[in-house]
Design an enzyme around this catalytic site. Structure first.
Site, PDB file in Angstrom:
ATOM      1  N   CYS A 225      43.317  39.157  36.758  1.00  0.00           N
ATOM      2  CA  CYS A 225      43.497  37.846  37.370  1.00  0.00           C
ATOM      3  C   CYS A 225      44.728  37.098  36.864  1.00  0.00           C
ATOM      4  O   CYS A 225      45.615  36.725  37.628  1.00  0.00           O
ATOM      5  CB  CYS A 225      42.245  37.023  37.103  1.00  0.00           C
ATOM      6  SG  CYS A 225      42.414  35.286  37.355  1.00  0.00           S
TER       7      CYS A 225
ATOM      8  N   HIS B 179      43.650  29.272  35.790  1.00  0.00           N
ATOM      9  CA  HIS B 179      43.574  30.419  34.871  1.00  0.00           C
ATOM     10  C   HIS B 179      44.931  30.866  34.330  1.00  0.00           C
ATOM     11  O   HIS B 179      45.165  32.061  34.136  1.00  0.00           O
ATOM     12  CB  HIS B 179      42.868  31.603  35.546  1.00  0.00           C
ATOM     13  CG  HIS B 179      42.133  32.452  34.535  1.00  0.00           C
ATOM     14  ND1 HIS B 179      41.454  33.598  34.906  1.00  0.00           N
ATOM     15  CD2 HIS B 179      41.965  32.325  33.193  1.00  0.00           C
ATOM     16  CE1 HIS B 179      40.909  34.137  33.823  1.00  0.00           C
ATOM     17  NE2 HIS B 179      41.215  33.385  32.773  1.00  0.00           N
TER      18      HIS B 179
END
Length: 480
Positions: A80, A136
């Site tokens: 990710c 993130h």
């Protein structure tokens, strides 16, 4: 007055005559800079959309694919954080230490602040910039947060994984609007879609918009509303049922966002990009910080080997499409190798943004390939360079190199073997050596992975700051 009328008539006639022999594009007014809607799914399997043959219902994504271009040789990174960093920078994550796994919840590092990232470039040229969804790219220091990285507006989680109903990670709510903690009820995917719609409804259509809509779906934990689960009552496995429902809810919200663009008269001048950040996970070890080992891992990457966390195609070749009415041919398919790093130069070019403040970009402007089918001139792509493994593509060839003992060298011809079943390394030593040389050259420009730097620091502090005694070991063994 009569002479003026004759002059006007003459000029009108001349204009009509010119239109008769000038190409249509030469007379057409240059289109305004596009609105950009960049939609990111999280841990979505390559096959888990209707237009790739899935039984999961994704009618809105299918429509965007049918009226746009499917990117069928499109790659991201296997985790990710690296993929999101590559999108924001147009540069491979090994250049700034984010190449290894996702940023853990307890980590203190983030995307280097000396990187001039995409929203900064777009904002400088007059775009309204917004992130609705998952960030993130650093959470422990506010300097990493979206409003300090070029976004005008932020809504959603800063971490990488939260509960879909409590909005919490490790019992701590991770749900913010413009960096202010928000306590509200609702299913995460629905809330993100609704906020994106509200933002579009309130947007000044005369100002170009960059909206980064980063869903957390269908990342674990596998949770969905009861009404969505009911649509898949025929699926016996609870994890797969929830996973399918999560994707359908995401698709429904995408449909609502597209409808909002149409309602505001913005759709015809909006480029929509959709992709997953990495391949779907095929092991509980890589689904995230929530333990999923008690159930099945539901993602399906179709013909591709491996999944999230892997350097094989199942981890890095992701579902993707682009759609812009009147600018991209409906129903087209792009089979040229493309990569998430390509969007920074592509979007900056379309927006008229300057690249003067960026570090050297690794990506290419792929717009001519998307809009006109032109060939891309690139030598290699997909550099995943870590201290213990690497992968790189050149033409039809792909090297996967595991450097730790026992080492392993694999070479695949993706044109003939997209499933990476046949290792051709022993029969093509020259190509292996050529690709290894590329990896070695890239590694000389690599930063050591920040996660390993932080982990080694923490381990050193724990291991070298005290003395373990037999009594302590016995006491630990006797704990209830």
């Amino acid at each position: 007055m009569k002479k003026l009328s004759l002059l006007v008539a003459f000029m009108a006639a001349l204009l009509v005559g010119i239109r008769g022999w000038l190409p249509l594009g030469a007379m057409a007014q240059e289109p305004p800079r596009p609105n950009i809607l960049y939609i990111m799914a999280d841990d979505l399997g390559w096959k888990d959309v209707g237009f790739h043959g899935s039984d999961i219902k994704t009618p809105n994504l299918d429509r965007l694919a049918q009226t746009g271009v499917q990117l069928e040789h499109y790659h991201a990174h296997p985790w990710c954080t690296p993929s999101r960093a590559a999108l924001m920078t147009g540069r491979y994550p090994f250049r700034y230490g984010l190449q290894t796994i996702a940023i853990p919840s307890a980590a203190t590092y983030g995307l280097a602040t000396d990187e001039w990232i995409l929203p900064q470039a777009l904002k400088e040229t007059g775009y309204k910039t917004a992130i609705v969804g998952k960030w993130h790219l650093g959470h422990a220091d506010f300097k990493y947060w979206p409003l300090n990285r070029g976004f005008d507006y932020q809504y959603g989680p800063i971490l990488g994984e939260i509960d879909y109903f409590t909005h919490a990670a490790h019992n701590q709510v991770d749900w913010y609007r413009n960096h202010e903690l928000v306590n509200e009820e609702g299913y995460v995917t629905t809330l993100l879609g609704q906020d994106a719609v509200k933002l579009i409804d309130e947007h000044d259509a005369n100002t170009p918009l960059f909206l980064y809509l980063a869903f957390t779906a269908p990342h674990a934990p596998y949770q969905a509303p009861e009404e969505a689960l009911a649509q898949y009552a025929n699926i016996e496995d609870p994890s797969r049922r929830a996973y399918a429902a999560m994707i359908t809810v995401m698709d429904e919200q995408i449909g609502q966002v597209v409808a909002a663009l149409e309602r505001r008269g913005m759709r015809d001048n909006t480029l929509i990009v959709f992709q997953s950040d990495n391949g779907g996970p095929r092991s509980a070890a890589v689904t995230g910080e929530v333990d999923t080992s008690g159930g099945t891992i539901p993602a399906d990457n179709g013909p591709f080997r491996g999944g999230k966390g892997s350097l094989y195609e199942g981890g890095t070749r992701v579902v993707a499409l682009a759609n812009w009415p009147g600018r991209i041919e409906p129903g087209s398919v792009a089979n040229q190798p493309m990569h998430i790093i390509d969007w920074y130069p592509t979007l900056a070019n379309l927006a008229g943004a300057s690249l003067n403040q960026t570090k050297p970009l690794d990506g290419l402007n792929i717009w001519p390939a998307l809009a006109e089918g032109q060939s891309l001139d690139r030598e290699a792509l997909g550099y995943d360079v870590e201290p213990f493994r690497a992968a790189v593509h050149q033409g039809d060839w792909k090297l996967v190199w595991q450097i730790t003992i026992p080492s392993k060298t694999e070479l695949f011809n993706l044109a003939q073997d997209p499933s990476e079943e046949t290792n051709l390394a022993d029969r093509n030593r020259r190509m292996v050596n050529r690709l290894k040389q590329r990896v070695e050259m890239a590694s000389q420009e690599a930063e050591f992975p920040l996660v390993l730097t932080e982990a080694l620091g923490a381990a050193k502090s724990a291991l070298f700051s005290s003395v373990a005694t037999p009594e302590e070991a016995e006491a630990i063994d006797n704990l209830p």
